[in-house]
Design an enzyme around this catalytic site. Structure first.
Site, PDB file in Angstrom:
ATOM      1  N   ASN A  11      -0.212   3.102   7.395  1.00 44.76           N
ATOM      2  CA  ASN A  11      -0.105   3.033   5.931  1.00 44.76           C
ATOM      3  C   ASN A  11      -1.338   3.712   5.349  1.00 44.76           C
ATOM      4  OD1 ASN A  11       0.020   2.325   3.251  1.00 44.76           O
ATOM      5  ND2 ASN A  11      -0.174   0.112   3.579  1.00 44.76           N
ATOM      6  N   TRP A  12      -1.133   4.887   4.804  1.00 46.81           N
ATOM      7  CA  TRP A  12      -2.278   5.644   4.251  1.00 46.81           C
ATOM      8  C   TRP A  12      -2.726   5.105   2.892  1.00 46.81           C
ATOM      9  CZ3 TRP A  12      -2.370  11.683   5.177  1.00 46.81           C
ATOM     10  CH2 TRP A  12      -2.527  11.917   6.554  1.00 46.81           C
ATOM     11  N   LYS A  13      -1.938   4.196   2.310  1.00 49.08           N
ATOM     12  CA  LYS A  13      -2.271   3.636   0.987  1.00 49.08           C
ATOM     13  C   LYS A  13      -2.523   4.785  -0.008  1.00 49.08           C
ATOM     14  CE  LYS A  13      -3.816  -0.509   3.291  1.00 49.08           C
ATOM     15  NZ  LYS A  13      -4.613  -1.729   3.252  1.00 49.08           N
ATOM     16  N   HIS A  95       3.905  -5.123   0.075  1.00 50.24           N
ATOM     17  CA  HIS A  95       2.531  -5.157   0.591  1.00 50.24           C
ATOM     18  C   HIS A  95       1.701  -6.065  -0.318  1.00 50.24           C
ATOM     19  CE1 HIS A  95      -1.462  -3.936   1.802  1.00 50.24           C
ATOM     20  NE2 HIS A  95      -0.918  -3.436   2.897  1.00 50.24           N
ATOM     21  N   GLU A  97      -1.111  -5.706  -1.494  1.00 48.47           N
ATOM     22  CA  GLU A  97      -1.776  -4.978  -2.587  1.00 48.47           C
ATOM     23  C   GLU A  97      -0.814  -4.772  -3.758  1.00 48.47           C
ATOM     24  OE1 GLU A  97      -3.174  -1.808  -0.076  1.00 48.47           O
ATOM     25  OE2 GLU A  97      -4.575  -3.219   0.856  1.00 48.47           O
ATOM     26  N   GLU A 165       0.694  -9.622   7.539  1.00 51.56           N
ATOM     27  CA  GLU A 165      -0.630  -9.092   7.201  1.00 51.56           C
ATOM     28  C   GLU A 165      -1.422 -10.149   6.430  1.00 51.56           C
ATOM     29  OE1 GLU A 165      -0.477  -4.484   7.158  1.00 51.56           O
ATOM     30  OE2 GLU A 165      -0.066  -5.223   5.153  1.00 51.56           O
ATOM     31  N   GLY A 171      -8.540  -4.574   5.638  1.00 51.75           N
ATOM     32  CA  GLY A 171      -9.689  -3.758   5.242  1.00 51.75           C
ATOM     33  C   GLY A 171     -11.028  -4.464   5.359  1.00 51.75           C
ATOM     34  N   SER A 204      -6.856  -4.904   9.842  1.00 50.13           N
ATOM     35  CA  SER A 204      -8.006  -4.511  10.668  1.00 50.13           C
ATOM     36  C   SER A 204      -7.648  -4.251  12.130  1.00 50.13           C
ATOM     37  CB  SER A 204      -9.126  -5.557  10.563  1.00 50.13           C
ATOM     38  OG  SER A 204      -9.610  -5.610   9.224  1.00 50.13           O
ATOM     39  N   GLY A 225      -3.819   0.290   8.501  1.00 48.46           N
ATOM     40  CA  GLY A 225      -4.319   0.967   7.304  1.00 48.46           C
ATOM     41  C   GLY A 225      -5.365   1.999   7.671  1.00 48.46           C
ATOM     42  N   GLY A 226      -6.632   1.633   7.495  1.00 48.31           N
ATOM     43  CA  GLY A 226      -7.744   2.573   7.665  1.00 48.31           C
ATOM     44  C   GLY A 226      -7.708   3.389   8.951  1.00 48.31           C
TER      45      GLY A 226
HETATM   46  P1  13P Z   1      -6.380  -2.102   7.419  1.00 51.62           P
HETATM   47  O1  13P Z   1      -5.844  -1.705   8.774  1.00 51.62           O
HETATM   48  O2  13P Z   1      -7.198  -1.048   6.767  1.00 51.62           O
HETATM   49  O3  13P Z   1      -7.036  -3.454   7.478  1.00 51.62           O
HETATM   50  O4  13P Z   1      -5.105  -2.278   6.448  1.00 51.62           O
HETATM   51  C1  13P Z   1      -4.025  -3.019   6.885  1.00 51.62           C
HETATM   52  C2  13P Z   1      -2.901  -2.828   5.944  1.00 51.62           C
HETATM   53  O5  13P Z   1      -2.936  -3.291   4.808  1.00 51.62           O
HETATM   54  C3  13P Z   1      -1.754  -2.036   6.392  1.00 51.62           C
HETATM   55  O6  13P Z   1      -0.692  -2.119   5.503  1.00 51.62           O
END
Ligand code: 13P
Length: 244
Positions: A11-13, A95, A97, A165, A171, A204, A225-226
């Site tokens: 997920n590149w957000k 998600h 977020e 999640e 993050g 993470s 994510g990251g």
């Molecule tokens: P991180 O891997 O950056 O913690 O993000 C997880 C996430 O929200 C994937 O959707």
């Protein structure tokens, strides 16, 4: 019982410009034969270019949200059919977020998932407790309520993936213990409308912890994510999943 498919999803957000498609190219060129699914979900602006960049490879492309409605006067919204038309095969929904930034309820997530299914997309429905909910001993109650409210009728392993999640692990570099992940995934598996639906862990996930997380029963992959932004990190996570 059919076994759930393994999936490594990135997920590149709200990250990524055209120049960052280099990472998608690098991922494709470093990817050997894989038996798990590999998915990148860039921002909507890059879906079509990324679909071209990974064409002919095992890498699939997805969106990060879609509208609940099919079409019409909804300025700024993007329909599930538009994502599919741009080359997406999956869409992340609910998600944390989006639940936090846009007030998305489980009922809305279920409507969006229905729209995704109608457009032929696989919906990756996200669930997870906040830190206060975990500290208050409410984790299972919260995620099972989100599961019941966010997964629409007609959800099967062919059209739906669930991602657990924990909000406090996203993050932050913090992850639940392996036993805590196992507890939630076992509870989710027992309450799925179709036991073969894939269950991803997200929060993470890194090359350093991927293998131990993937070794947990009822973890069928990760939503990353990251660490999905860099081909080298995401490739290492894919490799860890592919051997389990
Ligand atoms: P991180 O891997 O950056 O913690 O993000 C997880 C996430 O929200 C994937 O959707």
């Amino acid at each position: 019982m059919t076994k759930a498919c393994k999936l490594a999803a990135g997920n590149w957000k709200m990250n990524g410009l055209r120049a960052d498609l280099d990472e998608a190219h690098a991922l494709v060129s470093g990817l050997g034969q894989v038996s798990c699914g590999v998915l990148l979900c860039p921002p909507a602006t890059l879906i079509s270019a990324m679909a071209e960049a990974v064409a002919g490879s095992a890498v699939m492309v997805g969106g990060q949200d879609c509208a609940a409605r099919v079409s019409g006067a909804h300025t700024g919204d993007i329909s599930a059919q538009m994502l599919a038309d741009s080359g997406a095969r999956y869409v992340i929904l609910g998600h944390s977020e989006r639940r936090a930034d846009h007030g998305e309820s489980s009922a809305l997530v279920a409507q969006k998932a229905r729209a995704a299914h109608q457009a032929g997309l696989v919906a990756i429905i996200c669930l997870g407790e906040t830190e206060a909910e975990r500290d208050g001993g409410q984790t299972l109650a919260v995620v099972l309520e989100q599961l019941a409210g966010s997964v629409p009728e007609g959800a099967t392993s062919a059209n739906t993936v669930i991602a657990y999640e924990p909000v406090w692990a996203i993050g932050t570099g913090r992850t639940p213990t392996l036993a805590q992940i196992a507890e939630v995934h076992d509870a989710l598996r027992a309450n799925l409308p179709d036991a073969a639906i894939s269950l991803l862990y997200g929060g993470s996930v890194k090359p350093a912890n991927a293998a131990e997380i993937f070794a947990i029963d009822n973890v069928d992959g990760a939503l990353v994510g990251g660490a999905s932004l860099k081909a080298s990190d995401f490739s290492a996570i894919i490799a860890a999943l592919d051997v389990t």
